[in-house]
Scaffold this motif. Structure first.
Motif, mmCIF file in Angstrom:
data_model
loop_
_atom_site.group_PDB
_atom_site.id
_atom_site.type_symbol
_atom_site.label_atom_id
_atom_site.label_comp_id
_atom_site.label_asym_id
_atom_site.label_seq_id
_atom_site.Cartn_x
_atom_site.Cartn_y
_atom_site.Cartn_z
ATOM 1 N N VAL A 122 0.863 -1.190 0.000
ATOM 2 C CA VAL A 122 0.000 0.000 0.000
ATOM 3 C C VAL A 122 0.891 1.229 0.000
ATOM 4 C CG1 VAL A 122 -1.841 1.226 1.221
ATOM 5 C CG2 VAL A 122 -1.723 -1.277 1.331
ATOM 6 N N ARG A 123 0.600 2.182 -0.896
ATOM 7 C CA ARG A 123 1.408 3.382 -0.997
ATOM 8 C C ARG A 123 0.531 4.642 -1.040
ATOM 9 N NH1 ARG A 123 4.404 0.568 0.759
ATOM 10 N NH2 ARG A 123 6.497 -0.101 0.108
ATOM 11 N N LYS A 159 -12.987 2.260 -3.904
ATOM 12 C CA LYS A 159 -11.811 2.869 -4.517
ATOM 13 C C LYS A 159 -11.271 3.962 -3.604
ATOM 14 C CE LYS A 159 -11.714 0.895 -8.695
ATOM 15 N NZ LYS A 159 -10.538 0.165 -9.231
ATOM 16 N N PRO A 160 -9.951 4.043 -3.445
ATOM 17 C CA PRO A 160 -9.374 5.126 -2.647
ATOM 18 C C PRO A 160 -9.469 6.455 -3.369
ATOM 19 C CG PRO A 160 -7.636 3.857 -3.685
ATOM 20 C CD PRO A 160 -8.923 3.138 -3.984
ATOM 21 N N THR A 161 -9.370 7.523 -2.614
ATOM 22 C CA THR A 161 -9.332 8.851 -3.219
ATOM 23 C C THR A 161 -7.990 9.077 -3.912
ATOM 24 O OG1 THR A 161 -10.783 9.641 -1.448
ATOM 25 C CG2 THR A 161 -9.648 11.317 -2.774
ATOM 26 N N PHE A 162 -6.917 8.675 -3.229
ATOM 27 C CA PHE A 162 -5.579 8.711 -3.797
ATOM 28 C C PHE A 162 -4.851 7.450 -3.362
ATOM 29 C CE2 PHE A 162 -6.588 13.204 -2.771
ATOM 30 C CZ PHE A 162 -6.606 13.720 -4.064
ATOM 31 N N GLY A 163 -3.758 7.155 -4.059
ATOM 32 C CA GLY A 163 -2.882 6.078 -3.625
ATOM 33 C C GLY A 163 -3.019 4.806 -4.439
ATOM 34 N N ASP A 164 -2.169 3.848 -4.127
ATOM 35 C CA ASP A 164 -2.093 2.601 -4.878
ATOM 36 C C ASP A 164 -2.075 1.414 -3.935
ATOM 37 O OD1 ASP A 164 -1.637 3.631 -7.709
ATOM 38 O OD2 ASP A 164 0.006 4.614 -6.636
ATOM 39 N N ILE A 165 -2.666 0.308 -4.410
ATOM 40 C CA ILE A 165 -2.687 -0.941 -3.656
ATOM 41 C C ILE A 165 -2.277 -2.060 -4.599
ATOM 42 C CG2 ILE A 165 -4.091 -2.572 -2.336
ATOM 43 C CD1 ILE A 165 -6.030 -0.179 -1.832
ATOM 44 N N TYR A 166 -1.164 -2.690 -4.290
ATOM 45 C CA TYR A 166 -0.671 -3.792 -5.102
ATOM 46 C C TYR A 166 -0.897 -5.108 -4.365
ATOM 47 C CZ TYR A 166 1.820 -0.063 -7.586
ATOM 48 O OH TYR A 166 2.134 1.078 -8.283
ATOM 49 N N ILE A 167 -1.517 -6.058 -5.054
ATOM 50 C CA ILE A 167 -1.663 -7.419 -4.542
ATOM 51 C C ILE A 167 -1.093 -8.351 -5.597
ATOM 52 C CG2 ILE A 167 -3.252 -9.213 -3.743
ATOM 53 C CD1 ILE A 167 -5.186 -7.048 -2.890
ATOM 54 N N GLY A 192 1.624 -7.960 -6.921
ATOM 55 C CA GLY A 192 2.283 -7.082 -7.880
ATOM 56 C C GLY A 192 1.356 -6.345 -8.819
ATOM 57 N N ILE A 193 0.053 -6.570 -8.685
ATOM 58 C CA ILE A 193 -0.929 -5.927 -9.558
ATOM 59 C C ILE A 193 -1.598 -4.782 -8.813
ATOM 60 C CG2 ILE A 193 -3.110 -6.248 -10.798
ATOM 61 C CD1 ILE A 193 -2.246 -9.148 -11.292
ATOM 62 N N ASN A 194 -1.632 -3.610 -9.434
ATOM 63 C CA ASN A 194 -2.276 -2.446 -8.826
ATOM 64 C C ASN A 194 -3.791 -2.584 -8.998
ATOM 65 O OD1 ASN A 194 -3.093 0.015 -7.842
ATOM 66 N ND2 ASN A 194 -1.585 1.200 -8.984
ATOM 67 N N VAL A 253 -6.138 -0.918 -7.791
ATOM 68 C CA VAL A 253 -6.843 0.368 -7.922
ATOM 69 C C VAL A 253 -7.109 0.682 -9.396
ATOM 70 C CG1 VAL A 253 -6.664 2.862 -7.511
ATOM 71 C CG2 VAL A 253 -5.902 1.244 -5.761
ATOM 72 N N LYS A 254 -6.227 0.243 -10.272
ATOM 73 C CA LYS A 254 -6.317 0.556 -11.693
ATOM 74 C C LYS A 254 -7.193 -0.415 -12.477
ATOM 75 C CE LYS A 254 -3.266 3.863 -11.102
ATOM 76 N NZ LYS A 254 -3.688 5.285 -11.116
ATOM 77 N N LEU A 255 -7.616 -1.495 -11.834
ATOM 78 C CA LEU A 255 -8.410 -2.501 -12.542
ATOM 79 C C LEU A 255 -9.830 -2.021 -12.790
ATOM 80 C CD1 LEU A 255 -7.340 -5.815 -10.735
ATOM 81 C CD2 LEU A 255 -6.488 -4.914 -12.899
ATOM 82 N N SER A 256 -10.404 -2.437 -13.909
ATOM 83 C CA SER A 256 -11.823 -2.196 -14.161
ATOM 84 C C SER A 256 -12.646 -3.050 -13.207
ATOM 85 C CB SER A 256 -12.171 -2.555 -15.610
ATOM 86 O OG SER A 256 -12.047 -3.962 -15.804
ATOM 87 N N GLU A 257 -13.914 -2.739 -13.059
ATOM 88 C CA GLU A 257 -14.771 -3.516 -12.161
ATOM 89 C C GLU A 257 -14.815 -4.981 -12.572
ATOM 90 O OE1 GLU A 257 -16.180 -2.732 -9.298
ATOM 91 O OE2 GLU A 257 -15.183 -0.791 -9.458
#
Length: 248
Positions: free
Chosen positions: A15-16, A67-75, A77-79, A81-85
């Protein structure tokens, strides 16, 4: 203070700079404030805090439920947050399991059918998924409840079904949200031992969210939130029910 971790294990969740805001009329409520966190593969990590600390909000972000307001979550190695529903739903089906406080069993399915649901999403045949469901239910002590419906089972039995469902597909990560909140003390111990033992057996990552310090004792690591911030991050060298050497 965050402790230095010298163990060499793969980071499962990263988490960043995570921030979550909610708009309430003309006001903005900041539920999470710049969360940075790494959780290792095979680690039982407790997100600990009182009501309103932000722990449930953090779980929702990690699990991709919000979805977060800001930031990134990798699980893995995959972010996420950027994935489509659609892609996020597929990712959860493949890699994520859930244990809920309120069990969340489908009332029109019996115990085995409830447990088999994750395998259905993976395309396994009915015969194979029911065979696996029956086997794991026997492992959690419900050999005589395979065809019982949720309303025919106690709270503790329903939670055992929930645990079997969460672990049947061997997901990389299991999120447990106050998993014993509706259970008595004896059943709480049984449930937490099951979660811990499954995680150890399959080297799975557990993210346990709780306000109960007794549950936190089952974790390898306790991350404490206050007002949406991490205020403490410590390792637990005496995990309940095992020595530190056994835990490793």
């Amino acid at each position: 203070m965050e402790e230095t971790n010298t163990r060499k294990k793969k980071v499962m969740i990263r988490v960043r700079n995570l921030r979550k805001e909610y708009r309430l009329k003309d006001d903005t409520v900041v539920a999470l404030k710049r969360i940075n966190l790494d959780i290792e593969q095979g680690e039982i990590c407790c997100i600990f805090g009182t009501s309103g600390s932000g722990k449930s909000t953090l779980l929702n972000q990690l699990a991709g439920l919000e979805k977060p307001t800001f930031g990134d979550i990798y699980i893995r190695g995959i972010n996420v947050v950027k994935l489509s529903e659609r892609d996020l739903a597929e990712f959860r089906q493949k890699h994520i399991g859930f244990v809920f406080q309120s069990y969340n069993l489908l009332p029109f399915m019996n115990a085995a059918e409830n447990v088999a649901v994750p395998l259905m999403f993976r395309g396994e045949s009915k015969r194979e998924r029911m065979k696996k469901a029956n086997a794991i239910l026997k492992r959690v002590g419900l050999a005589n409840r395979l065809t019982h419906y949720p309303k025919q089972m106690s709270g503790g039995q329903q939670q055992r079904v929930g645990i079997a469902r969460a672990f049947i597909a061997h997901p990389d990560v299991v999120f447990a949200d106050e998993p014993t909140g509706n259970l008595d003390s004896k059943t709480t111990i049984e449930v937490m031992e099951m979660i811990k033992n499954f995680a150890r057996r399959f080297d799975q990552t557990i993210v346990l969210v709780t306000h109960d310090p007794e549950l936190a004792k089952y974790a390898d690591r306790i991350v404490t939130l206050v007002d949406g911030r991490i205020v403490n991050d410590t390792r637990n060298d005496t995990v309940r029910g095992e020595t530190h050497e056994q835990a490793i």
